[in-house]
Design an enzyme around this catalytic site. Sequence first.
Site, short mmCIF file in Angstrom:
data_model
loop_
_atom_site.label_atom_id
_atom_site.label_comp_id
_atom_site.label_asym_id
_atom_site.label_seq_id
_atom_site.Cartn_x
_atom_site.Cartn_y
_atom_site.Cartn_z
CG ASP A 192 -7.66 39.66 18.39
OD1 ASP A 192 -6.98 38.89 17.68
OD2 ASP A 192 -7.96 40.82 18.03
CG ASN B 167 -9.37 33.43 11.90
OD1 ASN B 167 -9.83 33.09 12.98
ND2 ASN B 167 -9.00 34.69 11.67
C1 IPE Z 1 -11.33 37.07 15.73
O1 IPE Z 1 -10.04 37.54 15.69
C2 IPE Z 1 -11.34 35.59 15.50
C3 IPE Z 1 -10.82 34.78 16.61
C4 IPE Z 1 -10.42 35.22 17.77
C5 IPE Z 1 -10.76 33.36 16.35
P1 IPE Z 1 -9.37 38.09 14.35
O2 IPE Z 1 -8.00 38.51 14.71
O3 IPE Z 1 -9.50 37.08 13.27
O4 IPE Z 1 -10.30 39.32 13.99
P2 IPE Z 1 -10.00 40.65 13.18
O5 IPE Z 1 -9.36 40.23 11.90
O6 IPE Z 1 -9.10 41.47 14.03
O7 IPE Z 1 -11.34 41.27 13.03
C1 IPE Z 2 -6.21 35.28 17.94
O1 IPE Z 2 -4.98 35.88 17.76
C2 IPE Z 2 -6.25 33.85 17.44
C3 IPE Z 2 -6.93 33.68 16.15
C4 IPE Z 2 -7.59 34.57 15.50
C5 IPE Z 2 -6.87 32.35 15.57
P1 IPE Z 2 -4.53 36.53 16.38
O2 IPE Z 2 -3.83 35.49 15.59
O3 IPE Z 2 -5.65 37.19 15.71
O4 IPE Z 2 -3.48 37.60 16.88
P2 IPE Z 2 -3.29 39.07 16.35
O5 IPE Z 2 -4.63 39.74 16.40
O6 IPE Z 2 -2.75 38.95 14.96
O7 IPE Z 2 -2.32 39.69 17.30
MG MG Z 3 -6.43 39.06 15.70
#
Ligand code: IPE
Ligand code: IPE
Ligand code: MG
Length: 241
Positions: A19, A67
């Site tokens: 994340d 996502n």
């Molecule tokens: C979890 O991260 C999903 C992945 C790392 C692919 P998200 O960024 O989607 O999760 P939330 O929205 O913070 O719970």
């Molecule tokens: C994790 O990084 C990757 C995916 C969930 C695909 P994020 O895209 O969630 O990054 P933040 O949480 O918005 O910083």
């Molecule tokens: Mg995230």
Amino acid sequence: MEQERQERQIPRHVAIIMDGNGRWAKKRGLPRTMGHAQGARVVEQILEDAKDMGIRYLTVYAFSTENWSRPAAEVKALMNLLRTYMKTSLAKCAKNNVCIRVIGDKSKLDEDLQASIAELEKETADNDGTGFQIAINYGGRDELVRAARRLAAAAAEGTLRPGEISEQSISDALDTAGIPDPDLLIRTCGELRISNFMIWQSAYTEYYFTETAWPDFTRAELERAVEAYQRRERRYGGLVQ
Ligand code: IPE
Ligand code: IPE
Ligand code: MG
């Protein structure tokens, strides 16, 4: 090797919620997709580091069932990164003896991506080195729903009696069938939640949270997580003598 790993208490299976790609990019005034691109490079490095450290299975959460609700352009960029990864990683996996499995509902992905995943899985199936699971269109609840459907279908066909359904048969109906439950689950970038990741498999997993954003994650950080894991006492509801 297996005995040495156990003596050093190296977790057999490490799962990672990668994340913070977006926040990493934003902090640098870059588009979010640049964070994802950097994150993809880190995955390749960490896979090598994990192998080097004696970790047998590595699972990474790349794209959740939730996502899809992101802006279409970001979803497209993520899918394109995954496309590129599936195309370029074959040679590397062959060289490093990595066995790849994609977990999640692949049927919702574009057909060309499904085809490259199928090819990569097939070509690496006999590799007996690191087991590398990539979670794409993965949600723990969705995985359980699909498993329930499989079991119900077997019951309807008459090949499974409802009373025979066990924890093992549920585990075997999940996308992770045959892969041991994660010992250590790492989430980067500060959020203290599991976001629908491996909810069945992580019943007794040790959690490690770090403030580091995924694109800044390094082997040193992975080693810190493993050291923290080694200091934990896993009791599984029992008592340690
Ligand atoms: C979890 O991260 C999903 C992945 C790392 C692919 P998200 O960024 O989607 O999760 P939330 O929205 O913070 O719970
Ligand atoms: C994790 O990084 C990757 C995916 C969930 C695909 P994020 O895209 O969630 O990054 P933040 O949480 O918005 O910083
Ligand atoms: Mg995230």
